[in-house]
Design an enzyme around this catalytic site. Structure first.
Site, PDB file in Angstrom:
ATOM      1  N   LEU A 102      80.535  33.231  19.831  1.00  0.00           N
ATOM      2  CA  LEU A 102      79.256  32.656  19.414  1.00  0.00           C
ATOM      3  C   LEU A 102      78.927  31.320  20.062  1.00  0.00           C
ATOM      4  O   LEU A 102      78.073  30.585  19.574  1.00  0.00           O
ATOM      5  CB  LEU A 102      79.238  32.510  17.884  1.00  0.00           C
ATOM      6  CG  LEU A 102      79.351  33.822  17.116  1.00  0.00           C
ATOM      7  CD1 LEU A 102      79.275  33.574  15.629  1.00  0.00           C
ATOM      8  CD2 LEU A 102      78.272  34.821  17.554  1.00  0.00           C
ATOM      9  N   HIS A 121      76.205  42.326  23.387  1.00  0.00           N
ATOM     10  CA  HIS A 121      75.018  41.845  22.653  1.00  0.00           C
ATOM     11  C   HIS A 121      74.547  42.943  21.702  1.00  0.00           C
ATOM     12  O   HIS A 121      74.451  44.112  22.102  1.00  0.00           O
ATOM     13  CB  HIS A 121      73.897  41.492  23.631  1.00  0.00           C
ATOM     14  CG  HIS A 121      72.699  40.904  22.976  1.00  0.00           C
ATOM     15  ND1 HIS A 121      72.661  39.587  22.541  1.00  0.00           N
ATOM     16  CD2 HIS A 121      71.488  41.449  22.642  1.00  0.00           C
ATOM     17  CE1 HIS A 121      71.479  39.350  21.989  1.00  0.00           C
ATOM     18  NE2 HIS A 121      70.753  40.459  22.033  1.00  0.00           N
TER      19      HIS A 121
END
Length: 209
Positions: A102, A121
Site C-alpha cells: 500500500l 490492482h
C-alpha cells in the site's frame, strides 16, 4: 531460478498464494527469497515466517527514525524505496512483486528494476486506477459507476500510478445488490490466480532480459 522479493502491507493472502504455488510446483520459475512489509503488524509477516522466508520491515519510521515525523510524503517514499533497493541488492533479488503493498515506490529502484516489478490492482485497468484507487475505494468506485463487470489486473510497474503494461486480467460480474465486500469476495480468488500467473510471466520475462 528467479529470486523475487514480495512487498506486502496487510494480511498476505496473495503472498500465501505465491508461497503455495512455489511449494507445490517443482517447475515454478520463481523463488521467494525475501518478503518486505511496510508495516510491523502485517499478518503477511507471520505467513513469511511460517514458510521460512526472510522478512524485513521497511516503514518510514524504521528507515528514517524521528525524521519521519516531519518528512513529506515524497521524502518518506523515497527513503523507504532506497532502503528496499539496498535490501534487494544485498539479497540477490532479480525481480519484485507488489502483493497488496500500500505504498508507492520511487527513485532509483524503478530504474534498477525496470520491467522487473509487477503490481496487483483490484480492478480492470485502465479503469479505476491512479491515486487513491486502492482496496475498498476501488470497489466503491466500480459500484458507483454502475459497471457490469470488475476484476483484477497484474501489470508492470513504471513511474506512473497503475499505468504500466498489463500482463494478466481476471474478470468477474458485478451483481445486483453487490456491496464493496461482496464484490471483493468474488474478486479475491481471482486475485490469487492472477498473482501467481503474473509472477510466472515476470520470472520468464526476467530470464530473457
Amino acid at each position: 531460478m528467479v529470486n523475487v522479493a514480495v512487498l506486502v502491507s496487510g494480511g498476505g493472502t496473495n503472498l500465501q498464494a505465491l508461497i503455495d504455488y512455489e511449494k507445490s510446483n517443482a517447475d515454478c520459475p520463481y523463488h521467494i527469497a525475501l518478503v518486505v512489509s511496510s508495516t510491523k503488524n502485517a499478518y503477511a509477516i507471520e505467513r513469511a515466517g511460517a514458510a521460512g522466508i526472510k522478512c524485513e520491515i521497511k516503514s518510514p519510521v524504521s528507515v528514517m527514525g524521528e525524521k519521519a515525523k516531519s518528512a513529506t510524503r515524497d521524502e518518506k517514499r523515497l527513503a523507504t524505496s532506497n532502503a528496499i533497493l539496498e535490501l534487494c541488492r544485498t539479497n540477490g533479488i532479480d525481480a519484485i512483486i507488489l502483493a497488496g503493498y500500500l505504498s508507492v515506490l520511487g527513485g532509483e529502484i524503478l530504474e534498477t528494476y525496470r520491467d522487473k516489478i509487477i503490481n496487483l490492482h483490484p480492478a480492470l485497468l485502465p479503469k479505476f486506477g491512479g491515486v487513491g484507487m486502492w482496496g475498498h475505494n476501488v470497489h466503491e468506485a466500480v459500484l458507483a459507476a454502475g459497471e457490469k463487470e470488475s476484476g483484477c489486473t497484474v501489470h508492470i510497474v513504471d513511474s506512473g500510478c497503475d499505468t504500466g503494461k498489463i500482463l494478466v486480467q481476471k474478470k468477474v460480474p458485478v451483481l445486483p445488490g453487490d456491496t464493496p465486500d461482496t464484490l471483493y469476495a468474488r474478486i479475491a480468488p481471482e486475485e490469487h490466480s492472477a498473482m501467481v500467473e503474473g509472477a510466472c510471466i515476470l520470472a520468464e520475462r526476467v530470464k530473457k532480459l
